[in-house]
Design an enzyme around this catalytic site. Structure first.
Site, PDB file in Angstrom:
ATOM      1  N   ARG A 164       0.873  -1.193  -0.009  1.00 59.20           N
ATOM      2  CA  ARG A 164       0.024  -0.037  -0.041  1.00 59.20           C
ATOM      3  C   ARG A 164       0.897   1.050   0.029  1.00 59.20           C
ATOM      4  NH1 ARG A 164      -5.241  -1.946   1.413  1.00 59.20           N
ATOM      5  NH2 ARG A 164      -5.146  -3.537   3.028  1.00 59.20           N
ATOM      6  N   ARG A 180      -6.257  -5.174  -0.852  1.00 61.17           N
ATOM      7  CA  ARG A 180      -7.730  -4.949  -0.608  1.00 61.17           C
ATOM      8  C   ARG A 180      -8.122  -3.401  -0.512  1.00 61.17           C
ATOM      9  NH1 ARG A 180     -10.561  -8.655   3.018  1.00 61.17           N
ATOM     10  NH2 ARG A 180     -10.835 -10.111   1.181  1.00 61.17           N
ATOM     11  N   HIS A 233       2.833  -9.929   1.217  1.00 64.21           N
ATOM     12  CA  HIS A 233       2.299  -8.824   2.062  1.00 64.21           C
ATOM     13  C   HIS A 233       3.579  -8.307   2.761  1.00 64.21           C
ATOM     14  CE1 HIS A 233       0.456  -7.875   6.146  1.00 64.21           C
ATOM     15  NE2 HIS A 233      -0.499  -7.292   5.405  1.00 64.21           N
ATOM     16  N   TYR A 281       0.099   5.272  12.132  1.00 58.94           N
ATOM     17  CA  TYR A 281       0.214   3.882  12.324  1.00 58.94           C
ATOM     18  C   TYR A 281       1.642   3.964  13.087  1.00 58.94           C
ATOM     19  CZ  TYR A 281      -3.062   2.478   8.981  1.00 58.94           C
ATOM     20  OH  TYR A 281      -4.379   2.238   8.071  1.00 58.94           O
ATOM     21  N   ARG A 283      -4.428  -5.742  19.253  1.00 57.99           N
ATOM     22  CA  ARG A 283      -5.309  -4.434  18.955  1.00 57.99           C
ATOM     23  C   ARG A 283      -6.771  -4.944  18.645  1.00 57.99           C
ATOM     24  NH1 ARG A 283      -4.102  -2.294  13.450  1.00 57.99           N
ATOM     25  NH2 ARG A 283      -5.809  -3.327  12.718  1.00 57.99           N
TER      26      ARG A 283
END
Length: 721
Positions: free
Chosen positions: A383, A413, A443, A476, A569
């Site tokens: 991403r 996604r 990933h 993040y 989380r």
């Protein structure tokens, strides 16, 4: 609060590890996470703008949940697939439970917004108007409608010649009911609200939602048709992609085609600003093939993520946020590539984002583009953001004649369209773009530079727990490791060769790689702690825990006496604190200003203290359908920093941490009597500022929380905190 799944409070689950009562349903655990987000939005001690942001996050999270998870369950039912998970809930049972929990969640969300947050905004000087306007504001709104809105609207009358239109996923619309006789052919109309116009219209007394401005002037769109009422509504559709990669001749073209098609997915949710008694609700639900459980009758406004984007941009709200924090660059790293390369040549470098700047990661790639000694750059992209400096640097490196390889994950996604655009731009610049392995998502987050130094080549590697995205790197919480270690470089080279040429290495020197043995290695690490009995110790931080085999292994370790702390989380399908099963497992979730995203695994390993960072969670998809990497932290000072400074601080959080109960609900962890609450993210900001003024090769002094072998030391630290 309703438990995540039914669990008798008088009878403990069967100690048999595979008993369905030992597992929390994944979808309901997701809703429990969204409930924790709503708690932050409703907390009056949280800065007002942060509360708005949490409401927007909740709205966006619900959208994705319905688009993917609820849509998937509906597909199972329509396809007559009764497959169940480890909790044994059927798709129909899950949908019923989801509907109950989500309706209650949305009702509480509306209450927090309408009765608390919006009045607080007005007290702070931000007036969001609804209902009747003053003459001055009404005139201004009407003028805006004539000038900016009317020319771009498309009114849609609904009759036998004009069937119900296809409305885009998540688009905001207005339903109009005409005051005509019963049985008349023309009874309803629809006006899509243009997404490119500002959601808030400024008027003399404050700001008015765009949908209200359109509704007030809707008679101009349907002249001579008496309007009985107007209601804003929104449709959520199935948004998942279904791709047969084995049959796709060109994966890029196939995904591009499917992305265009998916906006025609079946509706899965209707949100409407109407009461259940209004006939318009039944009309819309019928046209969309939705049942009563799929309709959410909400108070205004809808689409909060987009709505609050307009609120947050208004100048009068800027004083309502948390104390500003700017990420710092540790001393010794400077702001450019040469300083970082020199530092990494001597030692491994660890960065804790967003407390420490993501700038060195960007500089790592940017400097390679212009460094004449860099011969090759290889990188994975999962991403990234519009205008990404990382992507621009890769393009520049290729244009400068370097060998540049970018592995772009087209199936990320919600980012498929953006990644298709990046892939085409990179290819036009001469970057060799590949899309990974058929049937697997890539990933892992990995970059490598090959640099000529004297008469030899040296490889520099960056590994991270988060994406190469400068926007999310500011919100993040992630970890970055830079290393020039030969074993790490060899494994990075092998991984890129695997992804580009299906060249499987004989062995991995340092990496644990899925789907090539990572899960087996993890289970072995847990089993080693099981054999250690009372001396066993596991601390793991991640976003989600759902894999049943890993959960069973943790249950075995707990039953054998090992002490286990899980910082999770979001989703957690494990039940902690069940006598005879998981009484030595504690699960906590920290929901705060920054999204906890780093994955960290610690195993005592008979005093060896094995520590790994990873790009994936303990979920089946990460073990079998994704290429993910876990990598060890071996430098003693970095290992101690993560154990004491990061994990130790988070385990002591008594301000933003919540503990998972055996029944699937969460409760806030309270500070000791007369103690000061410890807010871990606030502590990390303090530590980062301190590190900016110290030698980056040394960690700030910290209490060696994990220095000994006994779990009692950890418990003492928690009680002191």
């Amino acid at each position: 609060m309703e438990p995540a799944t039914t669990l008798s409070r008088t009878a403990a689950p069967d100690p048999s590890l595979g008993d369905p009562r030992n597992f929390i349903n994944r979808e309901l655990s997701t809703i429990a996470f969204m409930e924790r987000i709503l708690e932050e939005a409703g907390d009056r001690k949280v800065a007002l703008l942060e509360r708005l942001r949490f409401l927007g996050i909740l709205s966006a999270s619900l959208d994705e949940f319905f688009m993917i998870r609820v849509a998937g369950l509906k597909q199972q039912i329509s396809g007559r697939v009764d497959e169940t998970g480890p909790d044994a809930m059927t798709p129909a049972e899950q949908l019923q439970a989801i509907s109950r929990r989500c309706h209650a969640l949305v009702e509480r969300q509306d209450r927090v917004l309408i009765e608390d947050v919006l009045p607080a905004l007005e007290r702070a000087g931000v007036r969001l108007l609804s209902g009747a306007l003053s003459p001055e504001s009404e005139t201004a709104a009407a003028a805006f409608f004539q000038r900016e809105v009317l020319p771009v609207l498309t009114p849609l009358a609904l009759d036998p010649a004009h069937p119900f239109p296809h409305l885009r996923n998540k688009s905001l619309n207005i339903a109009i009911r005409f005051a005509t006789r019963p049985g008349a052919r023309l009874r309803y109309g629809v006006v899509p609200v243009p997404s490119l116009l500002p959601r808030l219209v400024t008027v003399p007394d404050g700001a008015v939602p765009l949908e209200d401005v359109i509704a007030a002037n809707v008679a101009q769109l349907f002249p001579e048709m008496p309007v009985e009422g107007c209601w804003a509504f929104r449709v959520t559709r199935n948004w998942d992609l279904s791709i047969d990669e084995e049959e796709a001749e060109d994966l890029l073209v196939t995904i591009e085609r499917e992305v265009r098609r998916r906006d025609r997915g079946a509706a899965v949710r209707l949100q409407i600003n109407a009461s259940p008694e209004e006939p318009v609700s039944r009309f819309l639900a019928g046209e969309l093939n939705l049942g009563d459980g799929d309709v959410y009758w909400q108070r205004r406004p809808l689409a909060l993520a987009e709505f609050f984007a307009g609120v947050l941009s208004r100048p009068e709200v800027m004083q309502l946020h948390d104390e500003p924090f700017s990420p710092v660059t540790p001393a010794g790293l400077g702001y450019g590539g040469p300083d970082l390369i020199a530092a990494v040549r001597d030692r491994d470098v660890l960065l804790h984002h967003p407390y420490e700047s993501f700038g060195p990661v960007v500089a790592f790639i940017e400097s390679a583009a212009d460094d004449p000694d860099v011969l090759a750059v290889k990188m994975t992209l999962y991403r990234t953001e519009p205008g990404s400096p990382v992507v621009r640097a890769l393009q520049r490196a290729a244009e400068n004649g370097k060998q540049v390889t970018a592995l772009v994950e087209l199936k990320a996604r919600m980012d498929e369209e953006a990644n298709i655009l990046w892939a085409r731009e990179l290819e036009r610049s001469g970057v060799h773009v590949v899309y990974g392995l058929i049937g697997f998502k890539t990933h892992c987050k990995l970059a490598m530079l090959v640099r000529r130094e004297g008469t030899s080549l040296r490889r520099y590697v960056h590994l991270g727990t988060g994406n190469y995205n400068t926007n999310t790197a500011r919100s993040y919480s992630d970890l970055s490791l830079f290393t020039a270690g030969e074993d790490f470089a060899a494994d990075a080279t092998s991984l890129f060769n695997l992804l580009t040429g299906y060249s499987k290495p004989d062995r991995w020197r340092k990496f644990l790689v899925s789907p090539l043995g990572l899960k087996q290695s993890l289970l072995q690490l847990i089993d080693d702690e099981t054999r250690a009995g009372a001396e066993g110790r596991i601390v793991a931080k991640m976003n989600a825990l759902a894999d049943p085999d890993v959960i069973k292994a943790l249950y075995r370790a707990s039953s054998a006496g090992a002490q286990i702390d899980l910082l999770i989380r979001g989703i957690c399908c494990l039940r902690p604190g069940v006598p005879g099963l998981s009484e030595r497992i504690r699960v906590t979730s920290v929901v705060d200003r920054f999204l906890e995203h780093a994955r960290v695994w610690y195993f005592h390993a008979s005093g060896e203290k094995k520590l790994y960072l990873a790009s994936g969670d303990w979920m089946q998809r990460n073990f079998v359908r994704r290429v993910d990497v876990a990598f060890p932290i071996e430098a003693p000072e970095l290992k101690e920093r993560i154990l004491s400074q990061i994990l130790g601080t988070m385990l002591g959080d008594t301000a933003k941490a919540r503990a998972l109960r055996p029944d699937g609900t969460y409760e806030r962890i309270q500070p000791a009597a007369a103690g000061t609450p410890l807010r871990s993210q606030e502590q990390f900001m303090t530590l980062a500022r301190r590190a900016a003024f110290t030698d980056a090769s040394r960690s700030p002094a910290v209490e060696p929380l994990f220095a000994g072998t006994s779990k009692i030391e950890v418990r003492r630290h928690k009680r002191k905190a």
